[in-house]
Design an enzyme around this catalytic site. Sequence first.
Site, PDB file in Angstrom:
ATOM      1  N   LEU A 146       0.777  -1.323   0.018  1.00 30.86           N
ATOM      2  CA  LEU A 146      -0.012   0.145  -0.058  1.00 30.86           C
ATOM      3  C   LEU A 146       0.803   1.370   0.125  1.00 30.86           C
ATOM      4  O   LEU A 146       0.484   2.277  -0.485  1.00 30.86           O
ATOM      5  CB  LEU A 146      -0.915   0.044   1.361  1.00 30.86           C
ATOM      6  CG  LEU A 146      -2.107  -1.080   1.373  1.00 30.86           C
ATOM      7  CD1 LEU A 146      -2.496  -1.116   2.990  1.00 30.86           C
ATOM      8  CD2 LEU A 146      -3.117  -0.842   0.474  1.00 30.86           C
ATOM      9  N   GLY A 147       2.040   0.917   0.631  1.00 35.12           N
ATOM     10  CA  GLY A 147       2.678   2.032   0.736  1.00 35.12           C
ATOM     11  C   GLY A 147       4.216   2.049   1.224  1.00 35.12           C
ATOM     12  O   GLY A 147       4.299   0.702   1.839  1.00 35.12           O
ATOM     13  N   VAL A 148       5.188   2.854   1.213  1.00 34.93           N
ATOM     14  CA  VAL A 148       6.501   2.542   1.761  1.00 34.93           C
ATOM     15  C   VAL A 148       6.888   3.684   2.614  1.00 34.93           C
ATOM     16  O   VAL A 148       6.872   4.948   1.915  1.00 34.93           O
ATOM     17  CB  VAL A 148       7.509   2.220   0.726  1.00 34.93           C
ATOM     18  CG1 VAL A 148       9.152   1.910   1.153  1.00 34.93           C
ATOM     19  CG2 VAL A 148       6.979   1.301  -0.283  1.00 34.93           C
TER      20      VAL A 148
ATOM     21  N   ASP B  91       4.695  13.858  14.869  1.00 34.55           N
ATOM     22  CA  ASP B  91       4.811  13.600  13.114  1.00 34.55           C
ATOM     23  C   ASP B  91       3.560  14.027  12.654  1.00 34.55           C
ATOM     24  O   ASP B  91       2.969  13.095  11.859  1.00 34.55           O
ATOM     25  CB  ASP B  91       5.629  12.466  12.788  1.00 34.55           C
ATOM     26  CG  ASP B  91       6.235  12.477  11.481  1.00 34.55           C
ATOM     27  OD1 ASP B  91       6.263  13.615  10.854  1.00 34.55           O
ATOM     28  OD2 ASP B  91       6.327  11.338  10.914  1.00 34.55           O
TER      29      ASP B  91
END
Length: 841
Positions: free
Chosen positions: A511-513, A629
């Site tokens: 899905l994502g890195v 964050d």
Amino acid sequence: MAGTKGLLLIYLVYVCCFKSMVCSSFSPLDGFFIDCGGNRTLKLEDGRVFEPDYGNADVGFSPTSHVVVLETDMDSSNESNDLGVYNSARVFTVASNYTFSTKEIGHHWLRLHFYPVENPHYNLTNAVFSVVSDGIRLLHEFSYSKFGKSSRLLKEYIIDVGASSLKDLVLTLSPVNGSVAFINGIEVVSVPNGLFGSKVIPVPLGTAVDMPTNVAFEMAYRINMGGPLLTPKNDTLWRTWEPDKPYLANPAAAHNVSANPGVIEYSAGVLAEAAPKWVYATAQEMANANVTDQKFNISWFFEVDQNFTYLVRFHFCDIVSVAPHSLIFNVYINNQSALNSFDISTKTMELSAAYFIDFLVNASVGSNQMLVQIGPSVLRNFPPNAILNGLEIIKISNPSDSLDGDFHAISIYPKSLKIKKWMPLAILSCLGSFALLLICLAVFFLCLHRSKKPKHQPSAWLSLPTQIGVSETKISTGSFASTAQSLGLGRILAFLEIREATNNFDESLVLGVGGFGKVYRGVLDNGVVVAVKRGNPRSQQGLTEFKTEIEMLSKLRHRHLVSLIGYCGELNEMILVYEFMASGPLRKHLYDSNLPPLTWKQRLEICIGAAKGLHYLHTGAAESIIHRDVKTTNILLDENLNAKVADFGLSKSGPTLEQTHVSTAVKGSFGYLDPEYFRRQQLTEKSDVYSFGVVLMEVLCARPAINPALPREQVNLAEWAMCWQKRGRLDQIMDPHLMGSANVESLRKFGETAEKCLAEQGVERPTMGDVLWNLEYALQLQETSIQTVADENSANYIPDIPDWSPQIEPADGDDAGTISNKESDAATSSLFSQLMDPKGR
Ligand SMILES: *[C@@H]1O[C@H](CO)[C@@H](O)[C@H](O)[C@H]1NC(C)=O
Ligand SMILES: *[C@@H]1O[C@H](CO)[C@@H](O)[C@H](O)[C@H]1NC(C)=O
Ligand SMILES: *[C@@H]1O[C@H](CO)[C@@H](O)[C@H](O)[C@H]1NC(C)=O
Ligand SMILES: *[C@@H]1O[C@H](CO)[C@@H](O)[C@H](O)[C@H]1NC(C)=O
Ligand SMILES: *[C@@H]1O[C@H](CO)[C@@H](O)[C@H](O)[C@H]1NC(C)=O
């Protein structure tokens, strides 16, 4: 730096693969086309040239045979007619071979043409014979009288010729007791390398297994969904693709769609030979796909042989969507889930790109019918539709090396070794010693592992209560956590479960890195869709973040924080499993994607959700937690666009009562960093407030926090937006999609709130509770579309303590419309000063 290098490497690998893929356009090294019993060269329109078997240097066959010829030659006038091969046959009275001197190792198509030619010498319709090739029984006591009709018959097989060294392909025809054997035509053609993938996924779903080797295949069905019959003329590899109509269980449920084949692309890793563009350019989709509440499957039934395992290949190509990631559907085989919430775009990265995927199906689980179904995903927020472009159903030879006949054992899964008679003993003894070695190693490592790990190390899956949220994907994690525990195998089972859930960390499910590692989409065996974050085992920083995240999320539970379903700390793995947030990060909905723009109300609700999550972090838990964050990629949306704050890897416990701040090295994301924190390295909750202010501006302006491509004064969104806000002209840089639909007062309130968040000094910034209250107020303004607020009524809007859960009631005197803007400004700013008053909180 390491990241850029990695990217470069990936790019290079990609370029190389792509180049080699493009350059090696397929021309078969082996191509034998034999017209058995023929006496002239037969040139077909599709490019195949059949040569007679007699006198052919490439092909050897036993001479003890006879030729039979159709008395009335069907088309002696038309040499190119492809029926020509059926005009003659070679008849054998004893077992005989055809031998082909192949030049290439590996898979070959073997196509056998049969037709019981009427002739005065033999009754071929009653002939009974068997066919064997490469030690595999292809036909067992075949007879046209059993077959039922005396039509032309094409049998297509895939034979592995000399798995390691080159050898001839031998085809043996053996007549049964006094009968004769016959054949009309034979084709032997190399299968392009890579047409068979290396992995297949078993159904019922399990971990991907290796493509079976040392087996032969028989083509059972090759279907062009929603399209016309494709003949060898339409396929460079001379395959035939049938229409799906005869197999459709409920034709009314399906609707054929087609695209221009010229637009079809083959995505990386998909050979152009996988299927012709014509297959991908047509599909069946759900009939009435625009009806929002439709809930049904499209079903196809295929007759199969219950005693065999089948390879089922689905060909997909999204020719129906207008944007990627908007078609999500399920695929079932024999009532079992094969693909759950499948999104073709995650594999192809674009529309109109070809993709295929293989499954291994044990037909004995079902009946002599294989049921293939596609249907809408349960994930809401996606228009219900499902498509299928092509389907291949391929029979796999059983452990007794047969593709025909029920005279042998049922195969569970195909063996990977061809076991000769003497081998079992040898293998057993080998396995025995190997297993012993493994056990010793395992015990050794276990001890090593135990002694190294501190006691507080997470020992197994964390079983957490389910979230109390409103999300539709609310799930029970009890089942697998408790089975894991009751078996006392928590760790091992957990890792296996994650591996299975993600198809052995299939790259296509990524899905994502992120900095921590890759995030995969997975489906647990209870059907729950999850996001699986797998850390890079060699990163020491990763280990700290991994622990932080588990510690933080174990303490926290809120419907605006992403829930941790479990984790796995086995050996060197650092895996976190979260609830799946179907709509992905907020950022994706703002810019740089094809997703439809969010309305102002949706944006407000998302900001309010995220603010609630952060407010809870700062105040809700026993000790205050600073996220550190906050950014639009860490605010995730579920299928109903409910916002949840994610990624607590950098989080820190906030200052205790005696402290005013926490000293720490500066961490966070560029563009969102609190300048005060940056200068003084002192962390307070107000640093999150600053970052949230940047998020608010991003939501309003629909552009990244940092965009180096812009003129220098515009690069940093926070600075640029503050310039305009101070001039009261934030509308100049806001997202043009909001023009007209967003209420002016609501926008003003929003801008002011963001401005306060972005104040230079932490003490000047509001708390998250205040921010929340102001955002809810902005939503109220939008919803009731009150143009101005009466000064004397403003007190009614301000509760003693900003309370973020109850709805704020509109002023009772609704005569507000007449008051001027100036007064309203005064009202809101006095309101703000009151909120800013530190003694209140
Ligand atoms: C072979 O050739 C002869 C004459 O040349 C012809 O009559 C016969 O039909 C041919 N056989 C086949 C199978 O075409
Ligand atoms: C597609 O559907 C139309 C209308 O139902 C039908 O006329 C046509 O034959 C179909 N095409 C194929 C290839 O099945
Ligand atoms: C298949 O080939 C035939 C003959 O060349 C042609 O008439 C037909 O249009 C082709 N069909 C498709 C779908 O390309
Ligand atoms: C589709 O088929 C599967 C498997 O047969 C079944 O579980 C599911 O409920 C069906 N879906 C609908 C919407 O009928
Ligand atoms: C699938 O489910 C349907 C309805 O529940 C049932 O009739 C059918 O036999 C099942 N098929 C298989 C292959 O299990």
